[in-house]
Design a protein around this motif. Sequence first.
Motif, PDB file in Angstrom:
ATOM      1  N   ASP A 320     -42.154 -52.662   4.307  1.00  0.00           N
ATOM      2  CA  ASP A 320     -42.690 -53.484   4.424  1.00  0.00           C
ATOM      3  C   ASP A 320     -42.649 -54.177   5.453  1.00  0.00           C
ATOM      4  OD1 ASP A 320     -45.481 -53.515   1.905  1.00  0.00           O
ATOM      5  OD2 ASP A 320     -43.855 -52.953   1.276  1.00  0.00           O
ATOM      6  N   SER A 321     -41.602 -54.536   6.268  1.00  0.00           N
ATOM      7  CA  SER A 321     -40.507 -54.740   6.705  1.00  0.00           C
ATOM      8  C   SER A 321     -39.056 -54.264   6.703  1.00  0.00           C
ATOM      9  CB  SER A 321     -39.601 -56.428   6.622  1.00  0.00           C
ATOM     10  OG  SER A 321     -39.016 -56.458   4.960  1.00  0.00           O
ATOM     11  N   LEU A 322     -38.600 -54.755   7.875  1.00  0.00           N
ATOM     12  CA  LEU A 322     -37.014 -54.174   8.443  1.00  0.00           C
ATOM     13  C   LEU A 322     -36.549 -55.193   9.524  1.00  0.00           C
ATOM     14  CD1 LEU A 322     -35.953 -51.925   9.464  1.00  0.00           C
ATOM     15  CD2 LEU A 322     -37.010 -51.419  11.329  1.00  0.00           C
ATOM     16  N   ALA A 323     -35.574 -55.244   9.260  1.00  0.00           N
ATOM     17  CA  ALA A 323     -34.499 -56.200   9.442  1.00  0.00           C
ATOM     18  C   ALA A 323     -33.471 -55.844  10.490  1.00  0.00           C
ATOM     19  CB  ALA A 323     -33.868 -57.459   8.613  1.00  0.00           C
ATOM     20  N   LEU A 324     -33.172 -56.210  11.710  1.00  0.00           N
ATOM     21  CA  LEU A 324     -32.200 -55.475  12.570  1.00  0.00           C
ATOM     22  C   LEU A 324     -31.477 -56.086  13.458  1.00  0.00           C
ATOM     23  CD1 LEU A 324     -34.138 -52.844  14.767  1.00  0.00           C
ATOM     24  CD2 LEU A 324     -35.320 -54.775  13.493  1.00  0.00           C
ATOM     25  N   ASP A 325     -30.806 -55.449  13.988  1.00  0.00           N
ATOM     26  CA  ASP A 325     -29.377 -56.436  15.463  1.00  0.00           C
ATOM     27  C   ASP A 325     -29.702 -55.686  16.478  1.00  0.00           C
ATOM     28  OD1 ASP A 325     -28.938 -58.512  13.433  1.00  0.00           O
ATOM     29  OD2 ASP A 325     -26.881 -58.436  12.314  1.00  0.00           O
ATOM     30  N   PRO A 326     -30.676 -56.195  17.358  1.00  0.00           N
ATOM     31  CA  PRO A 326     -30.275 -56.091  18.534  1.00  0.00           C
ATOM     32  C   PRO A 326     -28.329 -55.914  19.465  1.00  0.00           C
ATOM     33  CG  PRO A 326     -32.362 -56.766  18.846  1.00  0.00           C
ATOM     34  CD  PRO A 326     -31.712 -56.781  17.355  1.00  0.00           C
ATOM     35  N   HIS A 327     -27.695 -57.300  18.937  1.00  0.00           N
ATOM     36  CA  HIS A 327     -26.795 -57.453  19.272  1.00  0.00           C
ATOM     37  C   HIS A 327     -25.502 -56.497  18.789  1.00  0.00           C
ATOM     38  CE1 HIS A 327     -26.504 -61.038  15.963  1.00  0.00           C
ATOM     39  NE2 HIS A 327     -25.766 -59.215  15.274  1.00  0.00           N
ATOM     40  N   LYS A 328     -25.769 -55.279  17.373  1.00  0.00           N
ATOM     41  CA  LYS A 328     -25.098 -54.319  17.336  1.00  0.00           C
ATOM     42  C   LYS A 328     -25.187 -53.322  18.411  1.00  0.00           C
ATOM     43  CE  LYS A 328     -24.222 -56.393  12.453  1.00  0.00           C
ATOM     44  NZ  LYS A 328     -25.062 -57.637  12.656  1.00  0.00           N
ATOM     45  N   TRP A 329     -26.107 -52.504  17.723  1.00  0.00           N
ATOM     46  CA  TRP A 329     -26.033 -50.583  18.393  1.00  0.00           C
ATOM     47  C   TRP A 329     -26.517 -50.470  20.132  1.00  0.00           C
ATOM     48  CZ3 TRP A 329     -26.444 -45.560  14.604  1.00  0.00           C
ATOM     49  CH2 TRP A 329     -25.821 -44.837  15.593  1.00  0.00           C
ATOM     50  N   LEU A 330     -27.236 -51.706  20.122  1.00  0.00           N
ATOM     51  CA  LEU A 330     -27.955 -52.008  21.575  1.00  0.00           C
ATOM     52  C   LEU A 330     -26.977 -52.837  22.413  1.00  0.00           C
ATOM     53  CD1 LEU A 330     -31.572 -52.392  21.065  1.00  0.00           C
ATOM     54  CD2 LEU A 330     -30.245 -49.664  21.272  1.00  0.00           C
ATOM     55  N   GLY A 331     -25.898 -53.567  21.973  1.00  0.00           N
ATOM     56  CA  GLY A 331     -24.921 -54.007  22.751  1.00  0.00           C
ATOM     57  C   GLY A 331     -25.919 -55.509  23.385  1.00  0.00           C
ATOM     58  N   VAL A 332     -26.440 -56.071  23.109  1.00  0.00           N
ATOM     59  CA  VAL A 332     -27.253 -57.301  23.758  1.00  0.00           C
ATOM     60  C   VAL A 332     -25.910 -57.750  23.376  1.00  0.00           C
ATOM     61  CG1 VAL A 332     -29.378 -59.172  22.807  1.00  0.00           C
ATOM     62  CG2 VAL A 332     -29.435 -56.158  22.746  1.00  0.00           C
ATOM     63  N   PRO A 333     -25.557 -58.636  23.869  1.00  0.00           N
ATOM     64  CA  PRO A 333     -25.020 -60.475  23.491  1.00  0.00           C
ATOM     65  C   PRO A 333     -25.162 -60.713  22.542  1.00  0.00           C
ATOM     66  CG  PRO A 333     -25.313 -60.203  25.814  1.00  0.00           C
ATOM     67  CD  PRO A 333     -26.179 -58.729  25.071  1.00  0.00           C
ATOM     68  N   VAL A 334     -24.448 -61.445  21.768  1.00  0.00           N
ATOM     69  CA  VAL A 334     -24.904 -62.416  20.612  1.00  0.00           C
ATOM     70  C   VAL A 334     -25.547 -64.105  20.939  1.00  0.00           C
ATOM     71  CG1 VAL A 334     -23.556 -63.752  18.548  1.00  0.00           C
ATOM     72  CG2 VAL A 334     -22.595 -61.082  18.908  1.00  0.00           C
ATOM     73  N   ASP A 335     -25.698 -64.105  20.417  1.00  0.00           N
ATOM     74  CA  ASP A 335     -27.255 -63.742  18.620  1.00  0.00           C
ATOM     75  C   ASP A 335     -27.909 -63.194  19.536  1.00  0.00           C
ATOM     76  OD1 ASP A 335     -28.373 -65.888  19.152  1.00  0.00           O
ATOM     77  OD2 ASP A 335     -27.806 -66.864  18.312  1.00  0.00           O
ATOM     78  N   CYS A 336     -28.493 -61.934  18.496  1.00  0.00           N
ATOM     79  CA  CYS A 336     -29.548 -61.512  18.465  1.00  0.00           C
ATOM     80  C   CYS A 336     -29.868 -60.820  17.284  1.00  0.00           C
ATOM     81  CB  CYS A 336     -30.582 -60.852  19.672  1.00  0.00           C
ATOM     82  SG  CYS A 336     -31.755 -60.780  20.060  1.00  0.00           S
ATOM     83  N   GLY A 337     -31.227 -61.184  16.397  1.00  0.00           N
ATOM     84  CA  GLY A 337     -31.718 -60.142  15.539  1.00  0.00           C
ATOM     85  C   GLY A 337     -32.958 -59.655  15.808  1.00  0.00           C
ATOM     86  N   CYS A 338     -33.522 -59.083  14.832  1.00  0.00           N
ATOM     87  CA  CYS A 338     -35.080 -59.277  14.879  1.00  0.00           C
ATOM     88  C   CYS A 338     -35.704 -58.877  13.292  1.00  0.00           C
ATOM     89  CB  CYS A 338     -34.885 -57.498  15.811  1.00  0.00           C
ATOM     90  SG  CYS A 338     -37.641 -57.462  16.181  1.00  0.00           S
ATOM     91  N   ALA A 339     -36.765 -59.296  12.808  1.00  0.00           N
ATOM     92  CA  ALA A 339     -37.086 -59.767  11.761  1.00  0.00           C
ATOM     93  C   ALA A 339     -38.539 -58.905  12.270  1.00  0.00           C
ATOM     94  CB  ALA A 339     -37.516 -60.361  10.940  1.00  0.00           C
ATOM     95  N   LEU A 340     -39.170 -57.576  11.671  1.00  0.00           N
ATOM     96  CA  LEU A 340     -40.278 -56.423  11.489  1.00  0.00           C
ATOM     97  C   LEU A 340     -40.981 -56.708  10.639  1.00  0.00           C
ATOM     98  CD1 LEU A 340     -38.940 -54.451  14.498  1.00  0.00           C
ATOM     99  CD2 LEU A 340     -39.703 -55.892  15.101  1.00  0.00           C
ATOM    100  N   VAL A 341     -42.575 -56.836  10.308  1.00  0.00           N
ATOM    101  CA  VAL A 341     -42.936 -56.940   9.419  1.00  0.00           C
ATOM    102  C   VAL A 341     -44.494 -56.513   9.666  1.00  0.00           C
ATOM    103  CG1 VAL A 341     -42.362 -59.003   8.209  1.00  0.00           C
ATOM    104  CG2 VAL A 341     -44.088 -58.875   9.739  1.00  0.00           C
TER     105      VAL A 341
END
Length: 506
Positions: A320-341
């Motif tokens: 139903d939902s997924l939370a993830l961090d482009p600022h981790k494995w993708l290397g996007v400079p902090v801060d950047c998370g993403c909520a998907l529903v």
Amino acid sequence: MTTEDPRAGLRPGSGPEPRTEPRTEPRAESGSAAHAEFRGAAHAAADLVSDYLAGLPARPVWQPMDDAARTALLDAPLPADGRPLAELLAAIDRDVLPHPMGNGNPRFFGWVNSAPAPAGVLATLAAAAMNPSSAGGDHADVHLERAVVRWIAELAGFPHPPGGGLLTSGTSMATIVCLAAARNRAARRAGWDVREDGLAGLPPLVGYVTGETHSCVRKAAELLGLGSRHLRTVPTGPDGLLDPAELRAAVDRDRAAGLLPFLVVASAGTVGTGAVDAFGPLADLCAEQQLWLHVDGAYGAFGRLDPAIAHRYAGLERADSLALDPHKWLGVPVDCGCALVRDPEELRATFSLVPSYLRDEAAGALGWFSEYGTEQTRPFRALKVWATIAHKGRSGLARDIARCTSLARRLGELVEADGQSELLAEVQTSIVAFRHRPAGLGEEALDALNRELPAAVQRRGRVFVTGARLDGREVLRACLLNADTTEADLHLLLAEVAAAAADLRP
């Protein structure tokens, strides 16, 4: 000015179409002293940052700050008068850049912190120059965020209906957003309007996690008024994964006690070992029991891009939902998370509140981003995400991620071949959990040694590793997120662990 399709020119590997007409927007006067000062400082800053990044591999990964340097930052007086930009750059070069956390170095194996992608570093400057509020409206950052959220969903293999997600400060905030939507749906199905009436009078809502679930889930449960007492820790199987049979038994017990089970949190890469839960059986159970399935993919969800481990993520798309961090494995400079529903209306039903002073009759069917989360004023995160993904493309990101997982498996092999080390969990993604185990030490002494080792290794400055507690034992955990890491760095890691252990033992 030309009018361009917002989707054109934003494909990975491309940039906006070149201008065919002269600019019409006003410019600062070329003779402006302030503009000239900024231009000169900006060029100097580019050189400063470029030199800093280029020099990282040759420097110690991390070393403690000396007392004088630390005190100079802590006790800095409030300036009475301003300073020229050139002086500020000199102070940054002297007082800040020499003391990094260390995560830009390819020998940094600590926590889950990546090196910054150069494209994201550059885009951050442009985003700061525009400095919009990405709450909503008809300007570039809003449309770009819708595009990059869709890209992120595509990379993770998660369905993305229009409006089905937004960028956040990180997975901690994304988790709050997703769990709030889950709470709202559960209360509504129980005949309760939690936004109007709160939780009082509603039977306790119960969620299900494992012992390895990230602490942000507990924080979200506490903040949302659910209470950590109503987060059930479900036993895992011998593989460390959430056990559907144990989960079913826990749900049945709570229903029999008059409670309202509503949430299951699975992981697409635990922080301790990088383990990925079996999503298919969990999705089946959640569908049967009408439970919201949330996946914590903060670091590990992008592992799906590696063909060697993609099978581990089967069924993730059913969550139903997924939370993830482009600022981790993708290397996007902090801060950047993403909520998907899966259902955007669940977010909007949970958060939408449009006061008269924010009405926008031209907003369209999706409205503003501020209707889908807790923030009103939101920073322009999308540009650094766009730049990072567009610079690498899907193929480049997949190549880097596969490189990291391959290195992790190789480190696991080196640990198993090393007579003084012990691998404590299967290497599933790019985290390796192990401990130093010299001969002649009992369990209590081994625990004490491995508890002290991370800090001892860090102080030596050649590599950086952190620790955790897993199944009642102190472990070292190496997280590989930097595709510039080499096998020689892995050998150095084990050598440094052994050397630090020798220093610690009498």
